[in-house]
Design a protein around this motif. Structure first.
Motif: not given
Length: 304
Positions: A90-98, A142-144, A151-157
């Motif tokens: 999932q996109i949020i986890g991917w970005v948080a990890d990176h 990873t703590n998103a 990203l957590l605050g973006d409704p589209d994401i």
């Protein structure tokens, strides 16, 4: 830094996503000898590989992780969906990890450094496995909220994040549907599912994971960076320019990773097209003075 553990179901999904496509890839060579592979399969595999790979490199990585450019809403959603179709989570986890990787690159806290266990031959072999894919089997998340609050605050994401199971089905079934329509046969649908679905996903997984592992172990390091990131040219085309990894770590928010003459960077060319179309703005292209300073520092340090 961490936020709980993966659930047993999430661990099962990680194993399925990592192992099943890899088994398909291992079976691909004997299957290709004499039957089961046609031009429709090859064309669909190349198309979906390129399409989903750029979703990760341009969308997940350079845009959403590092903010190398700004995108209009339609492009933002399209990149998020296309990257999700690479089946890398999932996109949020991917970005948080990176983002966490960059915050702690090759140090304690990096989720996938190959240098975690030391520098002996055995330690590096263990580290390579960990960096390549072993880290995904660990239960820590990873703590998103810390690494991806935007990203957590973006409704589209958030919406695309929830669509991940649907987009996974689409990325596997779309090649089969197209293969069946092109060949007008169930056999064409089956071979397209295998080659442009499973094998394509496995190939893209291993190219992406190789940036985590190989590109932190071997290659050229022309620029100053705080870690062991390296440029590894054999992967430049397959990774869409991501394997110019030392250049990236030297200037993480830059939209182009292949910054030197002759360094092919397909992702940067696509970003340029988006910019020319007016879909992307405020693109952070390489600055000659910054590159010169980074290169000069690296040269001086190598001579010391």
């Amino acid at each position: 830094m961490l936020a709980g553990e993966k659930t047993p179901f999430e661990m099962l999904l990680v194993k399925l996503f990592a192992i099943v496509p890899a088994v398909a890839l291992a079976a691909a060579v004997p299957l290709a000898w004499g039957w089961g592979l046609g031009w429709a399969d090859v064309g669909l595999a190349v198309f979906f590989y390129t399409f989903t790979s750029l979703g990760v490199t341009v969308g997940f990585h350079r845009y959403l992780t590092h903010g190398a450019f700004k995108a209009n809403r339609a492009l933002r959603i399209a990149l998020a969906m296309t990257g999700s179709m690479a089946m890398q989570g999932q996109i949020i986890g991917w970005v948080a990890d990176h983002r966490r990787h960059h915050a702690y690159a090759d140090r304690e806290g990096d989720p996938h450094s190959p240098w975690l266990y030391g520098t002996s031959a055995g330690a590096l072999a263990k580290g390579f496995w960990h960096a390549h894919m072993g880290w995904m089997f660990r239960r820590e998340l990873t703590n998103a909220a810390r690494f991806a609050p935007d990203l957590l605050g973006d409704p589209d994401i958030q919406r695309v994040n929830r669509w991940f199971p649907v987009l996974t089905a689409v990325t596997l079934l779309a090649p089969a549907v197209l293969g069946g329509l092109i060949t007008w046969s169930w056999w064409g649908a089956l071979t397209a599912f295998f080659w442009a679905g499973l094998v394509r996903v496995a190939a893209l997984h291993h190219v992406t994971w190789s940036v985590n592992s190989i590109c932190h172990m071997i290659g050229d390091r022309p620029f100053e960076a705080r870690d062991k990131s390296a440029n590894f040219w054999p992967l430049a085309i397959l990774s869409m320019g991501e394997s110019w990894h030392n250049s990236h770590h030297a200037d993480p928010t830059c939209a182009r990773h292949g910054v030197r003459r002759g360094q092919i960077d397909v992702s940067a060319r696509l970003i340029r097209i988006f910019e020319q179309l007016g879909w992307a703005t405020d693109v952070r292209w390489p600055r000659p003075e910054r590159l010169a300073r980074k290169l000069r520092d690296a040269t001086v340090r190598a001579a010391e």
